[in-house]
Design a protein around this motif. Structure first.
Motif, mmCIF file in Angstrom:
data_model
loop_
_atom_site.group_PDB
_atom_site.id
_atom_site.type_symbol
_atom_site.label_atom_id
_atom_site.label_comp_id
_atom_site.label_asym_id
_atom_site.label_seq_id
_atom_site.Cartn_x
_atom_site.Cartn_y
_atom_site.Cartn_z
ATOM 1 N N TYR A 74 0.854 -1.190 0.000
ATOM 2 C CA TYR A 74 0.000 0.000 0.000
ATOM 3 C C TYR A 74 0.887 1.236 0.000
ATOM 4 C CZ TYR A 74 -4.041 -2.884 1.117
ATOM 5 O OH TYR A 74 -5.043 -3.810 1.072
ATOM 6 N N LEU A 75 0.561 2.189 -0.855
ATOM 7 C CA LEU A 75 1.264 3.460 -0.904
ATOM 8 C C LEU A 75 0.349 4.510 -0.278
ATOM 9 C CD1 LEU A 75 3.551 5.332 -1.925
ATOM 10 C CD2 LEU A 75 2.249 5.545 -4.046
ATOM 11 N N GLY A 110 -3.638 0.554 -3.245
ATOM 12 C CA GLY A 110 -3.236 -0.810 -2.929
ATOM 13 C C GLY A 110 -2.743 -1.525 -4.175
ATOM 14 N N TYR A 111 -1.619 -2.213 -4.059
ATOM 15 C CA TYR A 111 -1.020 -2.958 -5.168
ATOM 16 C C TYR A 111 -0.921 -4.432 -4.794
ATOM 17 C CZ TYR A 111 0.647 1.543 -6.926
ATOM 18 O OH TYR A 111 0.731 2.829 -7.392
ATOM 19 N N PRO A 125 -2.109 -2.067 -9.437
ATOM 20 C CA PRO A 125 -3.033 -1.373 -8.532
ATOM 21 C C PRO A 125 -4.417 -2.011 -8.576
ATOM 22 C CG PRO A 125 -2.454 0.026 -10.405
ATOM 23 C CD PRO A 125 -1.660 -1.226 -10.539
ATOM 24 N N PHE A 126 -4.986 -2.294 -7.379
ATOM 25 C CA PHE A 126 -6.301 -2.927 -7.333
ATOM 26 C C PHE A 126 -7.345 -2.087 -6.588
ATOM 27 C CE2 PHE A 126 -4.279 -4.382 -3.481
ATOM 28 C CZ PHE A 126 -5.291 -4.390 -2.547
#
Length: 77
Positions: free
Chosen positions: A32-33, A51-52, A57-58
């Motif tokens: 997560y960024l 969220g990756y 990215p999802f």
């Protein structure tokens, strides 16, 4: 080393290397960024996160929307 302990270590190692069920083990990465801005300009959210999963990215969220938004079909379902 006791024979029972040696046998246990050997069976454990074989279990890691060879799956009796035949299923392939797959490792994934989840990241997560998070970005926060202390003094946002107009049109810039104060907080945002993406969220990756495996680098794709999802989902995303920002403080202006106030909700998470799915970016992939499988997360929408």
């Amino acid at each position: 080393m006791a024979p029972a302990l040696l046998l246990g270590l050997l069976l454990g190692l074989l279990g890691l290397l060879w799956d009796l069920g035949g299923a392939t083990k797959v490792l994934h990465s989840l990241c997560y960024l998070h970005v926060a801005v202390s003094e946002p300009s107009p049109g810039v959210p104060e907080f945002m996160t993406i969220g990756y999963l495996d680098g794709i990215p999802f989902m995303r969220y920002n403080s202006e929307w106030g909700r998470a938004e799915p970016l992939t079909q499988w997360i929408e379902d």
